[in-house]
Motif scaffolding. Structure first.
Motif, PDB file in Angstrom:
ATOM      1  N   ILE A   7     -14.321   9.816  -3.997  1.00  0.00           N
ATOM      2  CA  ILE A   7     -15.036   8.805  -4.789  1.00  0.00           C
ATOM      3  C   ILE A   7     -16.545   8.998  -4.661  1.00  0.00           C
ATOM      4  CG2 ILE A   7     -15.613   6.348  -4.895  1.00  0.00           C
ATOM      5  CD1 ILE A   7     -12.680   5.730  -4.373  1.00  0.00           C
ATOM      6  N   GLN A   8     -17.003   9.212  -3.445  1.00  0.00           N
ATOM      7  CA  GLN A   8     -18.448   9.392  -3.244  1.00  0.00           C
ATOM      8  C   GLN A   8     -18.950  10.674  -3.911  1.00  0.00           C
ATOM      9  OE1 GLN A   8     -20.702   7.291  -2.118  1.00  0.00           O
ATOM     10  NE2 GLN A   8     -19.037   5.822  -1.951  1.00  0.00           N
ATOM     11  N   ALA A   9     -18.126  11.706  -3.842  1.00  0.00           N
ATOM     12  CA  ALA A   9     -18.513  12.954  -4.520  1.00  0.00           C
ATOM     13  C   ALA A   9     -18.621  12.704  -6.020  1.00  0.00           C
ATOM     14  CB  ALA A   9     -17.483  14.047  -4.232  1.00  0.00           C
ATOM     15  N   PHE A  10     -17.655  11.957  -6.557  1.00  0.00           N
ATOM     16  CA  PHE A  10     -17.661  11.703  -8.002  1.00  0.00           C
ATOM     17  C   PHE A  10     -18.845  10.819  -8.390  1.00  0.00           C
ATOM     18  CE2 PHE A  10     -16.121   9.551 -11.859  1.00  0.00           C
ATOM     19  CZ  PHE A  10     -15.956  10.667 -12.644  1.00  0.00           C
ATOM     20  N   ILE A  11     -19.166   9.851  -7.548  1.00  0.00           N
ATOM     21  CA  ILE A  11     -20.311   8.979  -7.852  1.00  0.00           C
ATOM     22  C   ILE A  11     -21.601   9.795  -7.881  1.00  0.00           C
ATOM     23  CG2 ILE A  11     -21.759   7.149  -6.868  1.00  0.00           C
ATOM     24  CD1 ILE A  11     -19.181   5.720  -6.039  1.00  0.00           C
ATOM     25  N   PRO A  58      -9.195  19.319  11.563  1.00  0.00           N
ATOM     26  CA  PRO A  58      -9.477  19.359  13.008  1.00  0.00           C
ATOM     27  C   PRO A  58     -10.428  20.507  13.356  1.00  0.00           C
ATOM     28  CG  PRO A  58      -7.139  19.063  12.608  1.00  0.00           C
ATOM     29  CD  PRO A  58      -7.761  19.321  11.281  1.00  0.00           C
ATOM     30  N   GLY A  59     -11.433  20.185  14.133  1.00  0.00           N
ATOM     31  CA  GLY A  59     -12.386  21.206  14.571  1.00  0.00           C
ATOM     32  C   GLY A  59     -13.605  21.295  13.685  1.00  0.00           C
ATOM     33  N   PHE A  60     -13.686  20.437  12.687  1.00  0.00           N
ATOM     34  CA  PHE A  60     -14.855  20.445  11.795  1.00  0.00           C
ATOM     35  C   PHE A  60     -15.477  19.054  11.723  1.00  0.00           C
ATOM     36  CE2 PHE A  60     -12.546  24.159  10.320  1.00  0.00           C
ATOM     37  CZ  PHE A  60     -13.557  25.077  10.158  1.00  0.00           C
ATOM     38  N   LEU A  61     -16.700  19.044  11.228  1.00  0.00           N
ATOM     39  CA  LEU A  61     -17.405  17.771  11.003  1.00  0.00           C
ATOM     40  C   LEU A  61     -17.704  17.631   9.522  1.00  0.00           C
ATOM     41  CD1 LEU A  61     -20.012  17.941  13.913  1.00  0.00           C
ATOM     42  CD2 LEU A  61     -18.001  16.455  13.817  1.00  0.00           C
ATOM     43  N   THR A  62     -18.063  16.415   9.134  1.00  0.00           N
ATOM     44  CA  THR A  62     -18.435  16.179   7.741  1.00  0.00           C
ATOM     45  C   THR A  62     -19.938  16.405   7.603  1.00  0.00           C
ATOM     46  OG1 THR A  62     -16.684  14.558   7.494  1.00  0.00           O
ATOM     47  CG2 THR A  62     -18.465  14.460   5.898  1.00  0.00           C
ATOM     48  N   PRO A  63     -20.358  17.473   6.908  1.00  0.00           N
ATOM     49  CA  PRO A  63     -21.806  17.736   6.818  1.00  0.00           C
ATOM     50  C   PRO A  63     -22.564  16.618   6.117  1.00  0.00           C
ATOM     51  CG  PRO A  63     -20.544  19.666   6.148  1.00  0.00           C
ATOM     52  CD  PRO A  63     -19.570  18.543   6.279  1.00  0.00           C
ATOM     53  N   THR A  64     -21.892  15.903   5.201  1.00  0.00           N
ATOM     54  CA  THR A  64     -22.606  14.865   4.447  1.00  0.00           C
ATOM     55  C   THR A  64     -22.866  13.619   5.288  1.00  0.00           C
ATOM     56  OG1 THR A  64     -20.444  14.350   3.527  1.00  0.00           O
ATOM     57  CG2 THR A  64     -21.986  15.513   2.094  1.00  0.00           C
ATOM     58  N   MET A  65     -22.470  13.622   6.554  1.00  0.00           N
ATOM     59  CA  MET A  65     -22.868  12.498   7.409  1.00  0.00           C
ATOM     60  C   MET A  65     -24.261  12.754   8.000  1.00  0.00           C
ATOM     61  SD  MET A  65     -20.317  13.097  10.641  1.00  0.00           S
ATOM     62  CE  MET A  65     -21.098  11.978  11.788  1.00  0.00           C
ATOM     63  N   SER A  66     -24.884  13.836   7.547  1.00  0.00           N
ATOM     64  CA  SER A  66     -26.276  14.114   7.944  1.00  0.00           C
ATOM     65  C   SER A  66     -27.189  13.779   6.778  1.00  0.00           C
ATOM     66  CB  SER A  66     -26.424  15.591   8.311  1.00  0.00           C
ATOM     67  OG  SER A  66     -27.791  15.958   8.319  1.00  0.00           O
ATOM     68  N   ILE A  67     -28.210  12.981   7.048  1.00  0.00           N
ATOM     69  CA  ILE A  67     -29.146  12.599   5.995  1.00  0.00           C
ATOM     70  C   ILE A  67     -29.884  13.813   5.448  1.00  0.00           C
ATOM     71  CG2 ILE A  67     -31.014  12.116   7.623  1.00  0.00           C
ATOM     72  CD1 ILE A  67     -30.340  10.142   4.414  1.00  0.00           C
ATOM     73  N   ASN A  68     -30.040  14.843   6.281  1.00  0.00           N
ATOM     74  CA  ASN A  68     -30.748  16.042   5.818  1.00  0.00           C
ATOM     75  C   ASN A  68     -29.955  16.783   4.742  1.00  0.00           C
ATOM     76  OD1 ASN A  68     -32.981  15.736   7.586  1.00  0.00           O
ATOM     77  ND2 ASN A  68     -31.697  16.474   9.278  1.00  0.00           N
ATOM     78  N   VAL A  69     -28.625  16.739   4.853  1.00  0.00           N
ATOM     79  CA  VAL A  69     -27.779  17.391   3.840  1.00  0.00           C
ATOM     80  C   VAL A  69     -27.817  16.583   2.552  1.00  0.00           C
ATOM     81  CG1 VAL A  69     -25.421  18.057   3.245  1.00  0.00           C
ATOM     82  CG2 VAL A  69     -26.286  18.452   5.555  1.00  0.00           C
ATOM     83  N   LEU A 117     -17.543  17.342  -2.452  1.00  0.00           N
ATOM     84  CA  LEU A 117     -16.141  17.000  -2.190  1.00  0.00           C
ATOM     85  C   LEU A 117     -15.623  17.749  -0.958  1.00  0.00           C
ATOM     86  CD1 LEU A 117     -13.506  15.611  -3.200  1.00  0.00           C
ATOM     87  CD2 LEU A 117     -13.032  17.708  -4.454  1.00  0.00           C
ATOM     88  N   VAL A 118     -15.866  19.051  -0.920  1.00  0.00           N
ATOM     89  CA  VAL A 118     -15.366  19.839   0.211  1.00  0.00           C
ATOM     90  C   VAL A 118     -16.064  19.398   1.501  1.00  0.00           C
ATOM     91  CG1 VAL A 118     -15.225  22.163   1.195  1.00  0.00           C
ATOM     92  CG2 VAL A 118     -14.721  21.799  -1.226  1.00  0.00           C
ATOM     93  N   MET A 119     -17.366  19.135   1.411  1.00  0.00           N
ATOM     94  CA  MET A 119     -18.077  18.695   2.628  1.00  0.00           C
ATOM     95  C   MET A 119     -17.563  17.337   3.093  1.00  0.00           C
ATOM     96  SD  MET A 119     -22.029  19.954   2.394  1.00  0.00           S
ATOM     97  CE  MET A 119     -22.474  19.133   0.905  1.00  0.00           C
ATOM     98  N   ASN A 120     -17.298  16.441   2.146  1.00  0.00           N
ATOM     99  CA  ASN A 120     -16.805  15.108   2.515  1.00  0.00           C
ATOM    100  C   ASN A 120     -15.449  15.177   3.208  1.00  0.00           C
ATOM    101  OD1 ASN A 120     -19.040  13.964   1.405  1.00  0.00           O
ATOM    102  ND2 ASN A 120     -18.027  13.037  -0.357  1.00  0.00           N
ATOM    103  N   THR A 166     -22.555  23.675   6.414  1.00  0.00           N
ATOM    104  CA  THR A 166     -22.738  23.850   4.958  1.00  0.00           C
ATOM    105  C   THR A 166     -22.629  25.331   4.589  1.00  0.00           C
ATOM    106  OG1 THR A 166     -25.138  24.021   5.141  1.00  0.00           O
ATOM    107  CG2 THR A 166     -24.234  21.833   4.756  1.00  0.00           C
ATOM    108  N   TRP A 167     -23.101  26.210   5.501  1.00  0.00           N
ATOM    109  CA  TRP A 167     -22.958  27.651   5.235  1.00  0.00           C
ATOM    110  C   TRP A 167     -21.464  28.013   5.134  1.00  0.00           C
ATOM    111  CZ3 TRP A 167     -26.901  29.934   9.313  1.00  0.00           C
ATOM    112  CH2 TRP A 167     -28.205  29.667   8.857  1.00  0.00           C
ATOM    113  N   PHE A 168     -20.699  27.416   6.065  1.00  0.00           N
ATOM    114  CA  PHE A 168     -19.256  27.666   6.030  1.00  0.00           C
ATOM    115  C   PHE A 168     -18.672  27.250   4.682  1.00  0.00           C
ATOM    116  CE2 PHE A 168     -14.982  25.862   6.600  1.00  0.00           C
ATOM    117  CZ  PHE A 168     -14.301  27.012   6.946  1.00  0.00           C
ATOM    118  N   VAL A 169     -19.088  26.065   4.219  1.00  0.00           N
ATOM    119  CA  VAL A 169     -18.568  25.571   2.924  1.00  0.00           C
ATOM    120  C   VAL A 169     -19.024  26.500   1.781  1.00  0.00           C
ATOM    121  CG1 VAL A 169     -18.610  23.651   1.283  1.00  0.00           C
ATOM    122  CG2 VAL A 169     -18.480  23.192   3.726  1.00  0.00           C
ATOM    123  N   ILE A 170     -20.285  26.943   1.877  1.00  0.00           N
ATOM    124  CA  ILE A 170     -20.800  27.849   0.838  1.00  0.00           C
ATOM    125  C   ILE A 170     -19.981  29.142   0.804  1.00  0.00           C
ATOM    126  CG2 ILE A 170     -22.768  29.318   0.217  1.00  0.00           C
ATOM    127  CD1 ILE A 170     -24.579  27.014   1.284  1.00  0.00           C
TER     128      ILE A 170
END
Lengths: 261, 178
Positions: free
Chosen positions: A218-222, A103-114, A94-97, A31-35
Motif C-alpha cells: 500500500i505504501q509503495a502504491f501511495i 529472515p536476515g534482511f532489514l527494510t531499507p525504507t525504514m531509513s529516512i535517508n532512503v 515494494l521490494v524494499m518494503n 538498497t544495492w542488494f535490491v538494485i
C-alpha cells in the motif's frame, strides 16, 4: 536498531572503509542488494525475448503494461514516457518494503535517508518534466499562477507546496515502515520475553507481519500514485489529452483517493 | 543545521548515494525491462493492428463477395421466375392449341362420319333404285314372256313388293353399319 540485529549484508558494510560511512550506511548496502536483484530479474526476464512470453518475461510484460496503462489513465495520453520512472519507483519501494520480512534482511525504507532520496528523486524528476513539458517560461508561469498581480503570494505558496511534496512523501513512507518494523521487533521481543512464563514460543508479532504484508504494497502504491499525481499537476495536461472542464482534475482525484485510503 | 540533520538521522551524503543508486536502477531497468518490453509491446501492437487491418480487409472482401453472390442469386431468381412464367405461358398456349386441335379433329371425325353415313345412304338408295328398276324390268319381262292370270299377277306383284322391302331393309342395315 539495525546495529542491534543487523542483516546478512552487514559483513559487506563492515568491509567498507570507515571513511565511506558518511556516504554509505547499512541500508545503502541493502538498497544495492535490491538494485542488483531487480536488475538481475529484469535481465533474466528480457534476455531471450520470446514471441510468446513465459516466466519472468510474462511478469515484466504484465508489469510494464500495467504501469504504462496507469500512466495513461492517471496523467493522460502520451504519458507512457513517465513509465520507467514511476515503474522503477513502485517496484523498488515494494521490494524494499517487503525485504524486511525475509529472515536476515532489514527494510531499507525504514531509513529516512532512503525515503528522502526517493522523494528528492521524484522532486527533481517532476521539476525536470515540468521544464521539458511547459518550457522555462511556462514552468515559471506555473509558479506565478493567475491572476498575475497575486504573483507575490502565489510564488512562495507554490514553492512551499512543491517542497512539501517530497517532505510528505519521505516522511509518510519512512514513518509507516519504521513504525511497522519497530512494532514487529517489539512484538517479537515480547514473544521472546513470554517464553519463561508459557514455556512455548508464541508468535505474537504474527499479526504485525501480516499487517506489514498489506502496508508494504500500500505504501509503495501511495508513493507511486502520488508521484504520478505530482507529474500530472506540474505538466497540467500539457502534451496529454486535455481533461474535460466538468470532470475532476486527475491529480485532485488521486489526492482525494489517497486521503480516503 | 548539520547537527539538526544528524539528530534526525538525516545524512546528506547517504541521501546523495541513495539517489545515485535510484538513478542507476532507473537506468538499468530502462535498459533491461522498460525498453525491451516497450519494444515487444510496440511490435505486438503493430502486429495486432496489422492483423486487425488484414481481418477487416478480409471481412470487407467477404462482405463484397456476399453482396455479389446475393445479387447473382437475385438475378438467377428473377431469371428462374421469368423462365417458369414463360414456360407456364407456353404450356397454357400449348394446352389451348391442343384442345382446339382435338376439338377440330373431333369435329372432322364427326363430319366425316356423317358424310360417310350420308354417302352410304345415298348409295344404298341408288342401289335400291337400280335393283328395283332391274326387278321391275325383270318382272315386266316375265309378264311379257309368260301369259299371266290374275292370281299369278297378284302373286308376282306381292313377290315384287316383298323383294323391294327386303332390299330396302338390306340397304338400311348396310347404311347403319357404314
Amino acid at each position: 536498531m539495525h546495529e542491534e540485529h543487523g542483516s546478512w549484508l552487514k559483513p559487506i558494510y563492515d568491509l567498507l572503509p570507515a571513511s565511506t560511512h558518511h556516504f554509505i550506511d547499512h541500508y545503502v548496502v541493502l538498497t544495492w542488494f535490491v538494485i542488483v536483484l531487480l536488475t538481475a530479474l529484469a535481465w533474466a526476464g528480457t534476455r531471450h525475448r520470446a514471441r510468446v512470453p513465459r516466466g519472468l518475461q510474462t511478469f515484466w510484460e504484465i508489469y510494464v503494461t500495467w504501469v504504462r496503462g496507469f500512466c495513461r489513465e492517471q496523467i493522460g495520453e502520451g504519458a507512457e514516457k513517465y513509465a520507467p520512472l514511476l515503474g522503477t519507483l513502485f517496484i523498488y519501494i515494494l521490494v524494499m518494503n517487503l525485504l524486511g520480512l525475509v529472515p536476515g534482511f532489514l527494510t531499507p525504507t525504514m531509513s529516512i535517508n532512503v525515503t528522502a532520496a526517493l522523494a528528492l528523486s521524484v522532486f527533481f524528476g517532476v521539476q525536470y518534466f515540468g521544464i521539458v513539458t511547459l518550457g522555462p517560461v511556462g514552468y515559471i508561469m506555473h509558479f506565478v499562477g493567475e491572476p498575475l498581480w497575486l504573483a507575490p503570494i502565489n510564488i512562495p505558496v507554490h514553492i512551499i507546496g512543491e517542497l512539501a511534496k517530497p517532505l510528505s512523501l519521505a516522511v509518510r513512507l519512512f514513518g509507516n515502515m519504521f513504525g511497522e518494523e519497530t512494532a514487529i521487533f517489539r512484538m517479537a521481543a515480547l514473544g521472546a520475553a513470554l517464553i519463561p512464563f508459557v514455556h512455548v514460543p508464541i508468535p505474537v508479532h504474527f499479526i504485525n507481519v501480516m499487517l506489514h504484508l498489506i502496508i508494504g504494497p500500500i505504501q509503495a502504491f501511495i508513493f507511486f500514485i502520488l508521484s504520478a499525481a505530482y507529474i500530472q499537476m506540474v505538466t497540467d495536461g500539457h502534451g496529454h489529452e486535455e481533461h474535460k472542464e466538468h470532470e475532476a482534475h486527475p491529480a485532485e482525484a488521486t489526492m482525494a483517493r489517497v486521503d480516503a485510503a | 543545521m548539520e547537527e539538526l540533520f544528524h539528530a534526525l538521522g538525516i545524512e546528506p551524503g547517504i541521501i546523495l548515494v541513495n539517489m545515485a543508486g535510484f538513478v542507476l536502477l532507473l537506468a538499468l531497468l530502462k535498459r533491461f525491462a522498460f525498453g525491451p518490453v516497450g519494444e515487444i509491446l510496440a511490435v505486438r501492437e503493430r502486429e495486432i493492428e496489422a492483423n486487425l487491418g488484414d481481418a477487416e480487409r478480409a471481412r470487407d472482401m467477404a462482405l463484397a463477395d456476399q453482396r455479389r453472390i446475393d445479387a447473382e442469386l437475385a438475378k438467377l431468381d428473377d431469371r428462374a421466375r421469368e423462365i417458369v412464367s414463360v414456360a407456364e405461358n407456353e404450356a397454357a398456349g400449348r394446352r389451348r392449341e391442343l384442345i382446339a386441335r382435338a376439338e377440330e379433329q373431333s369435329r372432322q371425325i364427326v363430319d366425316e362420319g356423317e358424310r360417310a353415313v350420308e354417302h352410304a345412304t345415298t348409295e344404298a338408295r341408288e342401289q335400291l333404285r337400280r335393283e328395283t328398276a332391274a326387278i321391275a324390268v325383270e318382272v315386266s319381262e316375265r309378264v311379257l314372256r309368260e301369259a299371266l292370270d290374275a292370281e299369278r299377277q297378284q302373286a308376282l306383284v306381292d313377290a315384287f313388293i316383298a323383294d323391294v322391302e327386303r332390299n330396302a331393309a338390306v340397304s338400311d342395315s348396310g347404311g347403319e353399319r357404314a
